[in-house]
Design an enzyme around this catalytic site. Structure first.
Site, short mmCIF file in Angstrom:
data_model
loop_
_atom_site.label_atom_id
_atom_site.label_comp_id
_atom_site.label_asym_id
_atom_site.label_seq_id
_atom_site.Cartn_x
_atom_site.Cartn_y
_atom_site.Cartn_z
N GLU A 1 1.07 -1.00 -0.14
CA GLU A 1 0.16 0.18 -0.42
C GLU A 1 1.08 1.31 0.49
O GLU A 1 1.79 1.55 0.69
CB GLU A 1 -0.80 -0.02 1.36
CG GLU A 1 -1.95 0.65 1.01
CD GLU A 1 -3.10 0.43 0.14
OE1 GLU A 1 -3.80 1.00 0.01
OE2 GLU A 1 -2.86 -0.95 -0.82
N ASP B 1 -4.18 11.22 7.56
CA ASP B 1 -2.76 11.42 7.68
C ASP B 1 -2.49 11.82 9.08
O ASP B 1 -2.86 12.71 9.33
CB ASP B 1 -0.93 11.38 6.97
CG ASP B 1 -1.90 10.65 6.26
OD1 ASP B 1 -2.70 9.32 5.68
OD2 ASP B 1 -1.35 11.73 4.11
#
Length: 268
Positions: A49, A60
């Site tokens: 990924e 994030d």
């Protein structure tokens, strides 16, 4: 796209789950990034990924934001990321490669052009983190035109309608969220997700991989025990890169030492 199907078939035969690491492409520089990816695969990663550095990463946590900043500092561009993806694919012809990214990067290139480029370099799936299922039509249609699996996030509070949509539109795998919020190994994955996994299976969704806060082998085992097809670990891996930023060889050794027990935990 077919690489996911054959991976899950093989893993099922071997009674194993998938261990999937996440890293940001180009962190801490192109050359070391390629070595990191080779190391992850050699240590037992079943799929990859990968993030493309982006200036405003909403979902994030600080660890992955720092990875993005390091890649930017090294002068890494999206165009270079696609060159790196082509190199990874040449070297590792069978491993599924997924991108985890943001819509702006897709829009910058043009939706169709973006997925065409993915197909060209051998990317198997794309998860656009800031596009909800109900707005995903142009993305998933372009993805399928170019044999790229559109990946959808299944949040812990998903209702029945959302589960049906994810099952209907998603391909490759389903990204099963351990909890809401931003990514990070500090926030350990909590509740078992048996009920969601059962529903996804009932609606014939792509196999669920549990992500967010996966930083220890016992969590990988718990995800698989709850019925997930495997687990994705990002922040914990990116943290290792950060800790050994000035010692490239030590970094690779530490990554190997982290991935091996994580993969071992997928074996029943």
């Amino acid at each position: 796209m077919e690489r996911y199907e054959s991976l899950f078939t093989q893993l099922k035969e071997r009674k194993e789950g998938a261990f999937v690491p996440f890293v940001t492409l180009g962190d801490p520089g192109i050359e070391q990034s390629l070595k990191i990816i080779d190391t992850l695969i050699e240590a037992g990663a079943d799929a990859l990924e990968l993030g493309i550095p982006f200036s405003d990463p909403l979902a994030d946590g600080p660890t992955i934001q720092n990875a993005t900043l390091r890649a930017f500092a090294a002068g890494v561009t999206p165009a270079q990321c696609f060159e790196v993806l082509a190199l990874i694919r040449q070297k590792h012809p069978t491993i599924p490669i997924g991108l985890l990214m943001y819509a702006n990067l897709v829009f910058n290139k043009g939706i169709d052009e973006f997925y065409a480029e993915c197909e060209k370099v051998g990317v198997d799936s794309v998860l656009v983190a800031d596009v909800p299922v109900e707005e995903s039509a142009p993305f998933r249609q372009a993805a399928l035109r170019h044999n790229v699996a559109p990946i959808f996030i299944c949040p812990p509070n998903a209702d029945d309608d959302l589960l049906r949509q994810i099952a209907s539109y998603g391909r490759g795998y389903t990204y099963l969220l351990s909890r809401a919020g931003v990514t990070g190994a500090e926030n350990r994955a909590a509740l078992p997700l048996n009920h969601l996994v059962a529903k996804l299976k009932e609606y014939n969704a792509a196999p669920p991989l549990q992500g967010f806060g996966i930083s220890a082998p016992d969590q990988v085992k718990a995800a698989i025990d709850a019925g997930a097809a495997g687990a994705i670990s990002g922040s914990a891996i990116v943290k290792i890169i950060e800790q050994h930023i000035n010692e490239p060889e030590k970094m690779l050794a530490a990554l190997k030492a982290f991935v091996q027990p994580m993969k071992a935990a997928t074996r029943s």
